[in-house]
Scaffold this active site. Sequence first.
Site, PDB file in Angstrom:
ATOM      1  N   LYS A  35       0.840  -1.199   0.000  1.00  0.00           N
ATOM      2  CA  LYS A  35       0.000   0.000   0.000  1.00  0.00           C
ATOM      3  C   LYS A  35       0.880   1.256   0.000  1.00  0.00           C
ATOM      4  O   LYS A  35       2.096   1.178   0.192  1.00  0.00           O
ATOM      5  CB  LYS A  35      -0.935  -0.012   1.213  1.00  0.00           C
ATOM      6  CG  LYS A  35      -0.210  -0.063   2.559  1.00  0.00           C
ATOM      7  CD  LYS A  35      -1.185  -0.204   3.704  1.00  0.00           C
ATOM      8  CE  LYS A  35      -0.427  -0.277   5.030  1.00  0.00           C
ATOM      9  NZ  LYS A  35      -1.347  -0.359   6.177  1.00  0.00           N
ATOM     10  N   ARG A 130     -10.635  -0.943  15.041  1.00  0.00           N
ATOM     11  CA  ARG A 130     -10.365  -0.046  13.926  1.00  0.00           C
ATOM     12  C   ARG A 130     -11.171  -0.459  12.700  1.00  0.00           C
ATOM     13  O   ARG A 130     -11.975   0.308  12.202  1.00  0.00           O
ATOM     14  CB  ARG A 130      -8.860  -0.016  13.626  1.00  0.00           C
ATOM     15  CG  ARG A 130      -8.451   1.071  12.660  1.00  0.00           C
ATOM     16  CD  ARG A 130      -6.962   1.101  12.436  1.00  0.00           C
ATOM     17  NE  ARG A 130      -6.473  -0.103  11.765  1.00  0.00           N
ATOM     18  CZ  ARG A 130      -5.242  -0.210  11.253  1.00  0.00           C
ATOM     19  NH1 ARG A 130      -4.396   0.796  11.357  1.00  0.00           N
ATOM     20  NH2 ARG A 130      -4.865  -1.328  10.659  1.00  0.00           N
ATOM     21  N   TYR A 244      16.970  29.206  10.042  1.00  0.00           N
ATOM     22  CA  TYR A 244      15.778  29.898  10.507  1.00  0.00           C
ATOM     23  C   TYR A 244      15.714  29.920  12.036  1.00  0.00           C
ATOM     24  O   TYR A 244      16.034  28.939  12.715  1.00  0.00           O
ATOM     25  CB  TYR A 244      14.523  29.212   9.977  1.00  0.00           C
ATOM     26  CG  TYR A 244      14.226  29.507   8.534  1.00  0.00           C
ATOM     27  CD1 TYR A 244      13.961  30.811   8.115  1.00  0.00           C
ATOM     28  CD2 TYR A 244      14.193  28.490   7.593  1.00  0.00           C
ATOM     29  CE1 TYR A 244      13.680  31.092   6.786  1.00  0.00           C
ATOM     30  CE2 TYR A 244      13.909  28.754   6.263  1.00  0.00           C
ATOM     31  CZ  TYR A 244      13.656  30.057   5.868  1.00  0.00           C
ATOM     32  OH  TYR A 244      13.380  30.331   4.548  1.00  0.00           O
ATOM     33  N   MET A 292      12.498  23.929   4.001  1.00  0.00           N
ATOM     34  CA  MET A 292      11.732  23.261   2.955  1.00  0.00           C
ATOM     35  C   MET A 292      12.621  22.495   1.981  1.00  0.00           C
ATOM     36  O   MET A 292      12.314  21.361   1.606  1.00  0.00           O
ATOM     37  CB  MET A 292      10.884  24.265   2.180  1.00  0.00           C
ATOM     38  CG  MET A 292      10.024  23.614   1.100  1.00  0.00           C
ATOM     39  SD  MET A 292       9.013  24.772   0.165  1.00  0.00           S
ATOM     40  CE  MET A 292       7.804  25.235   1.405  1.00  0.00           C
TER      41      MET A 292
END
Length: 345
Positions: A35, A130, A244, A292
């Site tokens: 998957k 679930r 940053y 990023m």
Amino acid sequence: MAQAHLKIDLEALAANWRALDKLSADTVETGAVVKADGYGLGVARVARALADAGARQFYVAQAEEGVSLRDALGEGPEIFVFSGHMAGDSDMLRDARLIPLLNSIEQMTRHFETLPGHAFGVQIDSGMNRLGLEPAEWAAARGIVIPQGPRMVMSHLACADEPDDAMNARQLAAFREMTQGLDTTLSLSATGGILLGADYHFDATRPGIGLYGGLPFADAQPVAYLNAPVIQIRDVAAGETVGYGAAWLADQAARVATVQAGYADGLIRAMGDNAVVFADDTPCPLAGRVSMDMLTVDVTHLDTAPDTLQLLGAQQGIDDLADAAGTIGYEILTSLGARYRREYS
């Protein structure tokens, strides 16, 4: 070239499948969970390599994935769909010859009315809460469903990656009770359940993360190798900051490499300066925040300036990188982005 390089070792993938297959008896069918686009590594290439290794049962999360998988594998292998028969799935299930694992009375009604005679399986809830029919629902439906010949009756373990967790034994007992007397294929275990031993194997197993080099299969060979190019190396004076938020402070003169990879490439921002990358066998800590498109790495201790640095490979697997980010190897693997130059070997 600014593009990072992701190598997928298909021989290691196949070796991991064979190793997990050997942990159960010859009478147990070992499938493969592919998957999420083969756990992010490309379902077509991954599935064909697993089929060549011997896998004949494959598992996906939704019917749309099954259609792509059928295109890759062609006729022959069985493809099971964990989400079952959702509204609007009938044409895909029929045309791609997919086997939905029916999870509810509603899904059973939909399947038997829209695709009478089409193969199906059943998922029952042994305690994870679930997916699947709860014990009372299964008791009511069993006498109607079993005569129609389900291809499989399965459940899923909640705590199989923790061998000593008492939940495993409770779910095993519940599954045995719910399937007592059935003459059909039974399946309870993914990778973690395989490692719990023969009592958990039943007729079919469904290894997933262990195929791709992840825990709890500690003996797995690494499958994903990720190398990123160094764009620039700069000298940073004591007292200067990097990145940053000025999040990394040089307490002495340092050399910092800027690397072409970031959270847009699936390198989770939360790992920050907890993570390391490797120059050959030498670990190099991140210096500051993941941005990023870039990482900054402290390479002060290296004798020579590196052209590339490795994030995943023999020195550091997906679970090592996950630990730095406070997550799991699954998330690292399935988050790997589309910008990588991919190579299969």
